[in-house]
Design a protein around this motif. Structure first.
Motif, mmCIF file in Angstrom:
data_model
loop_
_atom_site.group_PDB
_atom_site.id
_atom_site.type_symbol
_atom_site.label_atom_id
_atom_site.label_comp_id
_atom_site.label_asym_id
_atom_site.label_seq_id
_atom_site.Cartn_x
_atom_site.Cartn_y
_atom_site.Cartn_z
ATOM 1 N N GLY A 132 0.774 -1.232 -0.064
ATOM 2 C CA GLY A 132 0.118 -0.086 0.024
ATOM 3 C C GLY A 132 0.730 1.188 -0.126
ATOM 4 O O GLY A 132 2.042 1.104 -0.408
ATOM 5 N N HIS A 133 0.300 2.367 0.401
ATOM 6 C CA HIS A 133 0.888 3.704 0.272
ATOM 7 C C HIS A 133 0.868 4.433 1.668
ATOM 8 O O HIS A 133 -0.264 4.442 2.092
ATOM 9 N N PHE A 134 1.802 4.938 2.256
ATOM 10 C CA PHE A 134 1.784 5.800 3.134
ATOM 11 C C PHE A 134 1.426 7.128 2.933
ATOM 12 O O PHE A 134 1.936 7.712 2.166
ATOM 13 N N VAL A 135 0.381 7.676 3.770
ATOM 14 C CA VAL A 135 -0.157 8.878 3.438
ATOM 15 C C VAL A 135 0.147 9.723 4.706
ATOM 16 O O VAL A 135 -0.291 9.347 5.682
ATOM 17 N N THR A 136 0.979 11.014 4.555
ATOM 18 C CA THR A 136 1.444 11.863 5.755
ATOM 19 C C THR A 136 0.573 13.117 5.720
ATOM 20 O O THR A 136 0.545 13.894 4.410
ATOM 21 N N THR A 137 0.008 13.437 6.637
ATOM 22 C CA THR A 137 -0.518 14.706 6.843
ATOM 23 C C THR A 137 0.326 15.698 7.723
ATOM 24 O O THR A 137 0.700 15.300 8.680
ATOM 25 N N ARG A 138 0.206 16.958 7.377
ATOM 26 C CA ARG A 138 0.860 17.998 8.422
ATOM 27 C C ARG A 138 -0.238 18.871 8.689
ATOM 28 O O ARG A 138 -0.934 19.714 7.922
ATOM 29 N N THR A 139 -0.280 19.208 10.109
ATOM 30 C CA THR A 139 -1.435 19.947 10.862
ATOM 31 C C THR A 139 -0.392 21.059 11.363
ATOM 32 O O THR A 139 0.325 20.739 12.326
ATOM 33 N N ASP A 140 -0.588 22.239 10.998
ATOM 34 C CA ASP A 140 -0.210 23.498 11.618
ATOM 35 C C ASP A 140 -1.216 23.939 12.840
ATOM 36 O O ASP A 140 -2.242 24.292 12.215
ATOM 37 N N ILE A 141 -0.882 24.094 13.913
ATOM 38 C CA ILE A 141 -1.850 24.395 15.136
ATOM 39 C C ILE A 141 -1.421 25.888 15.494
ATOM 40 O O ILE A 141 -0.325 26.065 16.045
ATOM 41 N N ARG A 142 -2.341 26.667 15.645
ATOM 42 C CA ARG A 142 -2.026 27.993 15.887
ATOM 43 C C ARG A 142 -2.774 28.442 17.337
ATOM 44 O O ARG A 142 -4.046 27.870 17.406
ATOM 45 N N ALA A 143 -2.272 29.219 18.268
ATOM 46 C CA ALA A 143 -3.055 29.738 19.412
ATOM 47 C C ALA A 143 -3.130 31.234 19.113
ATOM 48 O O ALA A 143 -1.926 32.087 19.013
ATOM 49 N N ASP A 144 -4.457 31.602 18.933
ATOM 50 C CA ASP A 144 -4.807 32.879 18.751
ATOM 51 C C ASP A 144 -3.983 33.582 17.837
ATOM 52 O O ASP A 144 -3.390 34.721 17.592
ATOM 53 N N GLY A 145 -3.832 32.743 16.638
ATOM 54 C CA GLY A 145 -3.363 33.122 15.264
ATOM 55 C C GLY A 145 -1.676 32.993 15.271
ATOM 56 O O GLY A 145 -1.252 33.097 14.094
ATOM 57 N N VAL A 146 -1.130 32.749 16.408
ATOM 58 C CA VAL A 146 0.205 32.360 16.473
ATOM 59 C C VAL A 146 0.606 30.870 16.376
ATOM 60 O O VAL A 146 0.179 30.072 16.839
ATOM 61 N N LEU A 147 1.594 30.375 15.331
ATOM 62 C CA LEU A 147 2.080 29.305 15.394
ATOM 63 C C LEU A 147 2.546 28.565 16.546
ATOM 64 O O LEU A 147 3.508 29.117 17.127
ATOM 65 N N ALA A 148 1.911 27.678 17.124
ATOM 66 C CA ALA A 148 2.155 27.013 18.303
ATOM 67 C C ALA A 148 2.875 25.649 18.125
ATOM 68 O O ALA A 148 3.563 25.152 19.047
ATOM 69 N N GLY A 149 2.741 24.720 17.092
ATOM 70 C CA GLY A 149 3.204 23.654 17.044
ATOM 71 C C GLY A 149 2.691 23.025 15.600
ATOM 72 O O GLY A 149 1.981 23.361 14.872
ATOM 73 N N THR A 150 3.496 21.917 15.458
ATOM 74 C CA THR A 150 3.213 21.050 14.032
ATOM 75 C C THR A 150 3.008 19.545 14.635
ATOM 76 O O THR A 150 3.539 19.071 15.193
ATOM 77 N N HIS A 151 1.835 19.162 13.891
ATOM 78 C CA HIS A 151 1.715 17.399 14.105
ATOM 79 C C HIS A 151 1.482 16.928 12.876
ATOM 80 O O HIS A 151 0.800 17.289 11.993
ATOM 81 N N ARG A 152 2.662 15.818 12.648
ATOM 82 C CA ARG A 152 2.542 15.283 11.318
ATOM 83 C C ARG A 152 1.905 13.798 11.739
ATOM 84 O O ARG A 152 2.352 13.116 12.677
#
Length: 299
Positions: A132-152
């Motif tokens: 099969g195929h590995f599918v990776t998503t990246r989520t940019d998480i912001r707190a009050d509009g400021v980048l707080a972290g990234t979740h892959r």
């Protein structure tokens, strides 16, 4: 000449960089959620309590979750990608791993927004579960509009293998410089718990620093092997080579006060109960792998 496999991969790769989801956290960062998380994890750090509290960094994804109702914000491209993979015979799915990067602390009152993109789609890979195929998503998480972290987050969409691999071995634990001492102890049939040499706090799993005082110094104490079931789940699906579901996986409260995840053996899976006494054993699964497990003790 382009092959069918090349054509399929080109179709899948075209989705890289397209949006997968956008949304807003259902609740602002808040102290009750932080308290519940810390109680479940056994994390007693003072950084997560009181007027100046911050949220544990590992809660990053928790603030984006929609609960049992699910998100209604998944994008068209992500759904299309999954349907194409289904059409290619990759009808099964399993989560494989996630990576997180923390850029700023989250504090009570922060409003969370997030944007998820399809970061990559691998070529067709052969695994024990199937190809099969590995599918990776990246989520940019912001707190009050400021980048707080990234979740892959990475999944494998695969076509189930017709027959499991014969004599499959259990997956190997990840051994690194922070936990190598723990696994050396297991090889000697000793369950070693880290102890901070600064404040005396015991901790498990092994960490490079104390989660109570932040001190880097540590030594170890050997666990007595006595414990109780603090919580548990029964695994039914998906079937996986070298495992025989259903089986119980428990969060065990050791007599020393720390908790660890392991299998409960010696009792039927449907007889495991919260509060059940358990006793440490070491089980050799093959010539290379020995793991600590807990045998249920009759009342």
């Amino acid at each position: 000449m382009e092959t069918r496999a090349d054509d399929a991969q080109a179709r899948l790769a075209a989705y890289e960089g397209l949006p997968a989801a956008t949304g807003t956290g259902r609740d602002p960062v808040n102290l009750p959620m932080i308290r519940h998380w810390c109680e479940a994890m056994g994390d007693t750090s003072p950084a997560y309590r009181g007027p100046g509290a911050i949220a544990p960094p590992t809660m990053l994804q928790a603030w984006t979750m929609a609960g049992l109702s699910g998100h209604g914000d998944r994008s068209g491209p992500y759904g299309e990608l999954l349907r194409i993979l289904d059409d290619l015979g990759c009808t099964a799915v399993v989560a494989t791993d996630c990576e997180q990067e923390y850029l700023r602390p989250l504090r009570p009152g922060d409003t969370i927004t997030f944007d998820t993109v399809i970061e990559s789609v691998s070529g067709r890979k052969a695994t024990r579960l199937g190809t099969g195929h590995f599918v990776t998503t990246r989520t940019d998480i912001r707190a009050d509009g400021v980048l707080a972290g990234t979740h892959r987050f990475r999944i494998l969409k695969y076509a189930p293998a017709r027959t499991p691999a014969p004599q499959a071995k259990r997956p190997r634990p990840v051994v690194n410089r922070d936990n190598a001492g723990f696994w050396r102890g297991v090889a000697e049939h000793r369950l070693l718990i880290q102890r901070c040499t600064g404040c005396g706090t015991l901790r498990h799993p092994w960490l490079p620093g104390c989660n109570a005082c932040g001190g880097p110094g540590w030594d170890t104490v050997e666990a007595s092997g006595e414990g109780t079931v603090h919580s548990y789940v029964v695994m039914h699906h998906p079937p996986f080579p070298a495992f025989d579901p259903p089986y119980a996986v428990a969060l065990v409260q050791l007599a020393e006060g720390v908790r660890m995840v392991s299998n409960v053996i010696g009792v039927p899976y449907d007889k495991v109960r919260i509060g059940m006494p358990v006793r440490l054993e070491f089980t050799a699964y093959d010539e290379e792998l020995t793991l600590p497990v807990f045998r249920g003790v009759a009342a």
